[in-house]
Design an enzyme around this catalytic site. Structure first.
Site, PDB file in Angstrom:
ATOM      1  CB  SER A 152      -0.885   0.011   1.247  1.00  0.00           C
ATOM      2  OG  SER A 152      -1.478   1.271   1.465  1.00  0.00           O
ATOM      3  CE1 TYR A 205      -2.980  -1.911   5.955  1.00  0.00           C
ATOM      4  CE2 TYR A 205      -2.739   0.373   5.273  1.00  0.00           C
ATOM      5  CZ  TYR A 205      -3.098  -0.928   4.985  1.00  0.00           C
ATOM      6  OH  TYR A 205      -3.573  -1.258   3.727  1.00  0.00           O
TER       7      TYR A 205
END
Length: 319
Positions: free
Chosen positions: A158, A183
């Site tokens: 990501s 994350y």
């Protein structure tokens, strides 16, 4: 640091779809494993690959829900897998290896994002454990089926990898948990995994890629309150996506991982991070959040993470 992180002019872009990048690609007789291939980008990936002729195995934490989601799609089988449980990873791999089949494509697509502080296994932080360690163990355990066919391994990262590198002194966030930084670390780990796996596997013809699929509203956002998504400018007060936020459709979001898994344009390449259906450039020094950060493609950090991951999971196909 010399790098292959340069655009190749694929002819595709941010709004290309998975079907677009598969035009002219025949996957008949190919077997793909797509973790989380029954929801969001994973489901669109499964649909596109089967449409091109591939047989897709969908390992799922919720097999019943997965079978319902893929019902009507020809060429799909569902099996049980919880990436946060290494015993479940081992059991799935053993069942697959017992089938005697070889693997042509693995797309490590499943993941969790910005969840409340959660511990799995021996107290591991859930995002690092699920998004990275589970996939690390899965690919290593499946290696006997991956190596013979010269498979492509695709690690779905990501743009959030820009948030954090690997916190080497505290990868499991024993102190000061921050859901977004955790994350970010997990997504950096996804890139570093592809970098070192490609180095280890290329002599066998196995190549690995990482990618940013783009921003897409999918069930990945399930841990976020509506108020937080409104504040970030993702949706309005009624829950509708805001056009200025630049979100892709799921079909567009699935395109880069499908392109990385199948494109003949990537023949002879590997260990790179892709976005918008092309190889990405290294992020500029001014901190603009585009391309790939240098720490995510650093071969020394990639090797260090591989060693740590092997120690934590007890699995290493190359030991």
């Amino acid at each position: 640091m010399t790098t292959a992180q340069h655009k190749i002019g694929s002819g595709f872009g941010a709004h290309s779809t998975a079907d677009d990048v598969l035009q002219g690609v025949d996957l008949t007789g190919k077997l793909a494993i797509v973790t989380g291939g029954y929801s969001g980008l994973g489901l669109e990936t499964t649909r596109a690959l089967t449409k091109a002729g591939a047989h897709v195995v969908v390992p799922a934490r919720r097999p019943a829900a997965a079978r319902e989601a893929v019902e009507g799609i020809e060429g799909v089988e569902v099996d049980e897998l919880d990436l946060g449980d290494l015993d479940s990873v081992r059991a799935f791999a053993e069942r697959f290896l017992a089938s005697g089949r070889s693997i042509d494509i693995v797309i490590d697509n499943a993941g969790i994002m910005a969840c409340p502080e959660t511990r799995v296994g021996p107290g591991w932080e859930a995002q690092f454990a699920t998004n990275h360690l589970g996939h690390f163990a899965l690919v290593n355990r499946l290696w006997p089926a991956i190596e013979p066919g010269g498979a492509r391994i695709v690690s779905v990262s990501s743009g959030a990898h820009h948030i954090s590198g690997i916190r080497w002194d505290d990868v499991h966030w024993r102190t000061g948990y921050d859901k977004w930084e955790a994350y970010g670390q997990a997504k950096t780990a996804n890139v570093l995994f592809a970098v070192h796996l490609d180095l280890l596997g290329r002599e066998s013809g196995v190549r690995a890629f990482a990618l940013h699929p783009g921003g897409i509203l999918t069930p990945l956002q399930r841990h976020l309150a509506k108020e937080e998504m409104v504040e970030r400018g993702w949706i309005d007060e009624n829950g509708n996506p805001l056009n200025p936020s630049g979100f892709k459709s799921p079909q567009e979001g699935a395109a880069t991982q499908v392109w990385a898994a199948t494109s003949p344009q990537l023949a002879g390449l590997g260990g790179v991070y892709c976005e918008d259906c092309d190889i990405a450039e290294v992020a500029p020094a001014d901190g603009e959040r585009t391309g790939v950060r240098d720490y995510a493609i650093d071969p020394e950090q990639a090797a260090r993470l591989w060693t740590l991951s092997a120690e934590l999971t007890g699995v290493n196909a190359f030991a």
